[in-house]
Write a protein that holds these residues in place. Structure first.
Motif, short mmCIF file in Angstrom:
data_model
loop_
_atom_site.label_atom_id
_atom_site.label_comp_id
_atom_site.label_asym_id
_atom_site.label_seq_id
_atom_site.Cartn_x
_atom_site.Cartn_y
_atom_site.Cartn_z
N ASN A 7 -9.30 16.06 4.59
CA ASN A 7 -10.66 15.65 5.01
C ASN A 7 -10.94 14.17 4.68
N GLY A 27 -11.72 10.47 5.47
CA GLY A 27 -12.43 9.78 6.56
C GLY A 27 -11.79 8.45 6.95
N ASN A 28 -12.23 7.93 8.07
CA ASN A 28 -11.74 6.65 8.58
C ASN A 28 -12.46 5.48 7.90
N GLY A 54 -12.72 4.50 3.97
CA GLY A 54 -13.08 5.90 4.20
C GLY A 54 -13.07 6.69 2.90
N LYS A 97 -14.38 14.27 2.28
CA LYS A 97 -15.41 15.02 3.00
C LYS A 97 -15.67 14.42 4.38
N ASN A 98 -14.61 13.82 4.96
CA ASN A 98 -14.67 13.24 6.30
C ASN A 98 -15.75 12.16 6.43
N ARG A 99 -15.94 11.42 5.35
CA ARG A 99 -16.94 10.35 5.39
C ARG A 99 -16.31 9.05 5.89
N THR A 100 -16.84 8.55 6.99
CA THR A 100 -16.36 7.28 7.57
C THR A 100 -17.05 6.11 6.86
N GLY A 120 -8.16 7.95 8.52
CA GLY A 120 -7.93 8.80 7.36
C GLY A 120 -6.92 9.88 7.68
N HIS A 172 -7.27 12.52 10.51
CA HIS A 172 -6.98 12.13 11.90
C HIS A 172 -5.57 12.57 12.30
#
Length: 347
Positions: free
Chosen positions: A35, A37-38, A73, A76-79, A126, A129
């Motif tokens: 998870n 993030g970018n 990034g 928790k998939n936070r960009t 991240g 992806h």
């Protein structure tokens, strides 16, 4: 405020933020998976034309400008957030050149114009992806793309409707002070004016901007005197007002000198509409004045306007003639644009 019409600065766009390598670790979630993030995009370097500036003095004391790096990034998939842009605010009439000072990048002539000079680097991906059916737990992410950097030149060319040109002590500053609220330095020695001055002139129901340029001497195109550094400011003028000191002996030589320097700088300046004005007529005998007008008329092949910047004699006539030339130029441009759209159009 000191007038500064040229500056060399270093600009760099922001780096992109790096992607994150992260895995979901949560109670009762057996297969959390990646998870990360970018990363955020780096900031751009933007040049914007704004109102209220008439010099590049802001770039005299700071020459390095760098946009912000994008935020990395996170789990928790936070960009990450994009980096802040760096905005270079410049006056109307500013040109942007490459480091060679010859390759034109942009010419900003209207308030509100803006260009992205350098784009910020993209943010890295991240590890979320890269998740696929065959690679369900990737343990790598991309770094952010590196920003771009370079040196550039900013060169200001004043946007005036009319420009005053002539030899030193021709009375250009006195004329500007007489017709506008500008307060240029006036003195009885050459090269009193070291920087261009602008004034707003009102005549009848019309307003226009008049520029007073430092005096030229023979050889200015080769660096004599203060050279032709400020001649670029008359490139945008609709009409040139050529002031000649009537108290000097060689009227014809004074006229030819300035015309030669204008043509040597740029042949297009020689084709601009010109008003030939003999100044300081209050200090000349009538018979001598008549002879000098005859000589100047023959040299310029144009009508000669008589003016005294001190007493105000003939000043209004010059201003009305300037307005007439500006109106004619505007009408010609409108007609040319109309013919381009409608080739068969007849005015």
């Amino acid at each position: 405020m000191k007038f500064l019409d040229q500056a060399k600065i270093f600009v760099r766009s922001g780096d992109g933020g790096a992607g994150s390598v992260s895995f979901l670790r949560e109670k009762f979630v057996e297969f959390g998976g990646p998870n990360g993030g970018n990363g955020g995009r780096g900031g751009d370097v933007v040049v914007e034309c704004v109102d209220g500036l008439n010099t590049l003095i802001d770039y005299r004391y700071q020459q390095h400008f760098k946009a912000s790096t994008g935020t990395h990034g996170m789990g928790k998939n936070r960009t990450g957030a994009d980096g802040a842009h760096t905005i270079l605010r410049v006056p109307v009439g500013t040109q942007v050149f490459e480091d060679d000072n010859e390759t034109l990048i942009a010419d900003l002539t209207e308030v509100g114009q803006r260009i992205v000079l350098l784009s910020g680097g993209n943010g890295g991906f991240g590890n979320a992806h890269f998740k696929t059916s065959s690679n369900q737990a990737p343990r790598h992410a991309n770094p952010g793309q590196v920003g771009v950097e370079k040196w550039i030149w900013l060169r200001l060319k004043l946007i005036a409707d009319a420009g005053l040109v002539g030899l030193p002590n021709a009375g250009k500053s006195t004329f500007l002070a007489a017709v506008s609220a500008a307060k240029p330095k006036i003195a009885g020695y050459p090269f009193t004016t070291l920087h261009p001055n602008l004034g707003v002139v009102s005549i009848g129901e019309r307003d226009f901007v008049l520029a007073d340029l430092p005096g030229l001497i023979e050889g200015a195109s080769e660096g004599a005197g203060i050279g032709d550094r400020f001649l670029g400011h008359v490139e945008r003028c609709g009409v040139l007002v050529h002031l000649i000191d009537g108290t000097q002996d060689d009227i014809k030589g004074a006229y030819k000198t300035i015309r030669g320097e204008l043509t040597a700088y740029d042949e297009r300046l020689g084709d601009k509409p010109e008003l030939v004005v003999l100044n300081k007529i209050d200090a000349i005998d009538p018979d001598e004045l008549k002879e000098k007008v005859k000589v100047l008329k023959k040299a310029s092949k144009a009508d000669v306007l008589l003016v005294s910047g001190v007493t105000g004699q003939g000043v209004d006539q010059v201003l009305y003639d300037i307005v007439g030339v500006l109106d004619a130029e505007k009408a010609a441009k409108v007609e040319a644009a109309r013919r381009k759209i409608e080739p068969n159009w007849v005015p």
